[in-house]
Design a protein around this motif. Structure first.
Motif, PDB file in Angstrom:
ATOM      1  N   VAL A 197      33.559 -52.800  15.657  1.00  0.00           N
ATOM      2  CA  VAL A 197      32.265 -52.182  15.936  1.00  0.00           C
ATOM      3  C   VAL A 197      31.188 -53.079  15.336  1.00  0.00           C
ATOM      4  O   VAL A 197      31.264 -53.447  14.164  1.00  0.00           O
ATOM      5  CB  VAL A 197      32.165 -50.764  15.329  1.00  0.00           C
ATOM      6  N   LYS A 198      30.197 -53.426  16.146  1.00  0.00           N
ATOM      7  CA  LYS A 198      29.084 -54.264  15.692  1.00  0.00           C
ATOM      8  C   LYS A 198      27.942 -53.369  15.207  1.00  0.00           C
ATOM      9  O   LYS A 198      27.580 -52.394  15.863  1.00  0.00           O
ATOM     10  CB  LYS A 198      28.588 -55.147  16.835  1.00  0.00           C
ATOM     11  N   PHE A 199      27.385 -53.727  14.049  1.00  0.00           N
ATOM     12  CA  PHE A 199      26.235 -53.040  13.471  1.00  0.00           C
ATOM     13  C   PHE A 199      25.138 -54.069  13.205  1.00  0.00           C
ATOM     14  O   PHE A 199      25.418 -55.262  13.069  1.00  0.00           O
ATOM     15  CB  PHE A 199      26.622 -52.353  12.151  1.00  0.00           C
ATOM     16  N   PRO A 200      23.892 -53.632  13.055  1.00  0.00           N
ATOM     17  CA  PRO A 200      22.815 -54.567  12.760  1.00  0.00           C
ATOM     18  C   PRO A 200      22.974 -55.273  11.412  1.00  0.00           C
ATOM     19  O   PRO A 200      22.435 -56.364  11.215  1.00  0.00           O
ATOM     20  CB  PRO A 200      21.559 -53.706  12.764  1.00  0.00           C
ATOM     21  N   SER A 201      23.697 -54.650  10.472  1.00  0.00           N
ATOM     22  CA  SER A 201      23.848 -55.209   9.130  1.00  0.00           C
ATOM     23  C   SER A 201      25.012 -54.521   8.425  1.00  0.00           C
ATOM     24  O   SER A 201      25.505 -53.488   8.877  1.00  0.00           O
ATOM     25  CB  SER A 201      22.572 -54.974   8.313  1.00  0.00           C
ATOM     26  N   LYS A 202      25.417 -55.099   7.278  1.00  0.00           N
ATOM     27  CA  LYS A 202      26.431 -54.433   6.455  1.00  0.00           C
ATOM     28  C   LYS A 202      25.914 -53.088   5.950  1.00  0.00           C
ATOM     29  O   LYS A 202      26.673 -52.129   5.848  1.00  0.00           O
ATOM     30  CB  LYS A 202      26.855 -55.315   5.275  1.00  0.00           C
ATOM     31  N   ASP A 203      24.631 -53.027   5.618  1.00  0.00           N
ATOM     32  CA  ASP A 203      24.060 -51.754   5.160  1.00  0.00           C
ATOM     33  C   ASP A 203      24.192 -50.680   6.228  1.00  0.00           C
ATOM     34  O   ASP A 203      24.517 -49.529   5.921  1.00  0.00           O
ATOM     35  CB  ASP A 203      22.595 -51.924   4.758  1.00  0.00           C
ATOM     36  N   ALA A 204      23.943 -51.033   7.482  1.00  0.00           N
ATOM     37  CA  ALA A 204      24.074 -50.067   8.574  1.00  0.00           C
ATOM     38  C   ALA A 204      25.530 -49.629   8.728  1.00  0.00           C
ATOM     39  O   ALA A 204      25.810 -48.446   8.920  1.00  0.00           O
ATOM     40  CB  ALA A 204      23.549 -50.651   9.879  1.00  0.00           C
ATOM     41  N   ALA A 205      26.462 -50.586   8.625  1.00  0.00           N
ATOM     42  CA  ALA A 205      27.887 -50.263   8.740  1.00  0.00           C
ATOM     43  C   ALA A 205      28.321 -49.340   7.609  1.00  0.00           C
ATOM     44  O   ALA A 205      29.016 -48.347   7.831  1.00  0.00           O
ATOM     45  CB  ALA A 205      28.727 -51.536   8.745  1.00  0.00           C
ATOM     46  N   ARG A 206      27.883 -49.657   6.386  1.00  0.00           N
ATOM     47  CA  ARG A 206      28.211 -48.792   5.234  1.00  0.00           C
ATOM     48  C   ARG A 206      27.592 -47.414   5.397  1.00  0.00           C
ATOM     49  O   ARG A 206      28.204 -46.405   5.076  1.00  0.00           O
ATOM     50  CB  ARG A 206      27.715 -49.416   3.938  1.00  0.00           C
ATOM     51  N   GLY A 207      26.344 -47.393   5.869  1.00  0.00           N
ATOM     52  CA  GLY A 207      25.657 -46.116   6.076  1.00  0.00           C
ATOM     53  C   GLY A 207      26.403 -45.238   7.058  1.00  0.00           C
ATOM     54  O   GLY A 207      26.564 -44.035   6.842  1.00  0.00           O
ATOM     55  N   TRP A 208      26.866 -45.849   8.155  1.00  0.00           N
ATOM     56  CA  TRP A 208      27.649 -45.083   9.131  1.00  0.00           C
ATOM     57  C   TRP A 208      28.942 -44.579   8.500  1.00  0.00           C
ATOM     58  O   TRP A 208      29.270 -43.403   8.612  1.00  0.00           O
ATOM     59  CB  TRP A 208      27.977 -45.940  10.357  1.00  0.00           C
ATOM     60  N   TYR A 209      29.677 -45.475   7.825  1.00  0.00           N
ATOM     61  CA  TYR A 209      30.973 -45.091   7.261  1.00  0.00           C
ATOM     62  C   TYR A 209      30.834 -43.942   6.265  1.00  0.00           C
ATOM     63  O   TYR A 209      31.672 -43.043   6.229  1.00  0.00           O
ATOM     64  CB  TYR A 209      31.644 -46.297   6.597  1.00  0.00           C
ATOM     65  N   LYS A 210      29.766 -43.960   5.482  1.00  0.00           N
ATOM     66  CA  LYS A 210      29.566 -42.933   4.455  1.00  0.00           C
ATOM     67  C   LYS A 210      28.798 -41.714   4.961  1.00  0.00           C
ATOM     68  O   LYS A 210      28.635 -40.742   4.223  1.00  0.00           O
ATOM     69  CB  LYS A 210      28.820 -43.541   3.270  1.00  0.00           C
ATOM     70  N   SER A 211      28.347 -41.751   6.209  1.00  0.00           N
ATOM     71  CA  SER A 211      27.526 -40.654   6.741  1.00  0.00           C
ATOM     72  C   SER A 211      28.307 -39.341   6.788  1.00  0.00           C
ATOM     73  O   SER A 211      29.520 -39.330   7.004  1.00  0.00           O
ATOM     74  CB  SER A 211      27.026 -40.992   8.144  1.00  0.00           C
ATOM     75  N   PRO A 212      27.609 -38.230   6.616  1.00  0.00           N
ATOM     76  CA  PRO A 212      28.271 -36.920   6.704  1.00  0.00           C
ATOM     77  C   PRO A 212      28.944 -36.714   8.063  1.00  0.00           C
ATOM     78  O   PRO A 212      30.024 -36.127   8.134  1.00  0.00           O
ATOM     79  CB  PRO A 212      27.141 -35.916   6.492  1.00  0.00           C
ATOM     80  N   GLU A 213      28.321 -37.227   9.125  1.00  0.00           N
ATOM     81  CA  GLU A 213      28.881 -37.047  10.468  1.00  0.00           C
ATOM     82  C   GLU A 213      30.229 -37.750  10.597  1.00  0.00           C
ATOM     83  O   GLU A 213      31.188 -37.182  11.130  1.00  0.00           O
ATOM     84  CB  GLU A 213      27.914 -37.600  11.530  1.00  0.00           C
ATOM     85  N   TYR A 214      30.303 -38.991  10.101  1.00  0.00           N
ATOM     86  CA  TYR A 214      31.571 -39.702  10.200  1.00  0.00           C
ATOM     87  C   TYR A 214      32.602 -39.158   9.220  1.00  0.00           C
ATOM     88  O   TYR A 214      33.793 -39.099   9.526  1.00  0.00           O
ATOM     89  CB  TYR A 214      31.403 -41.210  10.005  1.00  0.00           C
TER      90      TYR A 214
END
Length: 97
Positions: A56-73
């Motif tokens: 999965v491509k994200f705009p940045s590592k911060d975005a990828a981390r944010g998604w992984y740690k998100s309540p939704e995920y």
């Protein structure tokens, strides 16, 4: 700089895992995640990789981390973690400059 989340895993319980792909897709949207690869029959050319490879491509590592740690995920994550074994990494896109 773009970043990629790379997951390689084996599905141990197909029935338990079955809802995961459809459930995870909407969680990527707020983080600009773009599914690049989802191969459930990865071809082994060296070593002992897992059967499933997802990138999965994200705009940045911060975005990828944010998604992984998100309540939704985090609500969806057990569908994979409880029914699969494998590894997940976040890597930066190559920049030769």
């Amino acid at each position: 700089m773009a970043a990629y989340l790379v997951a390689c895993y084996d599905i141990m319980d197909e029935e338990g895992y079955a809802p995961y792909p459809a459930a995870v897709a909407p969680t990527l949207i707020p983080y600009d995640g773009e599914l690049i690869v989802a191969d459930f029959e990865s071809e082994v050319v060296e070593g002992q990789p897992r059967r499933v490879t997802v990138i999965v491509k994200f705009p940045s590592k911060d975005a990828a981390r944010g998604w992984y740690k998100s309540p939704e995920y985090q609500l969806v994550l057990p569908l994979r973690r409880e029914h699969c074994v494998g590894e997940t990494v976040i890597v930066n896109e190559w920049n030769a400059n």
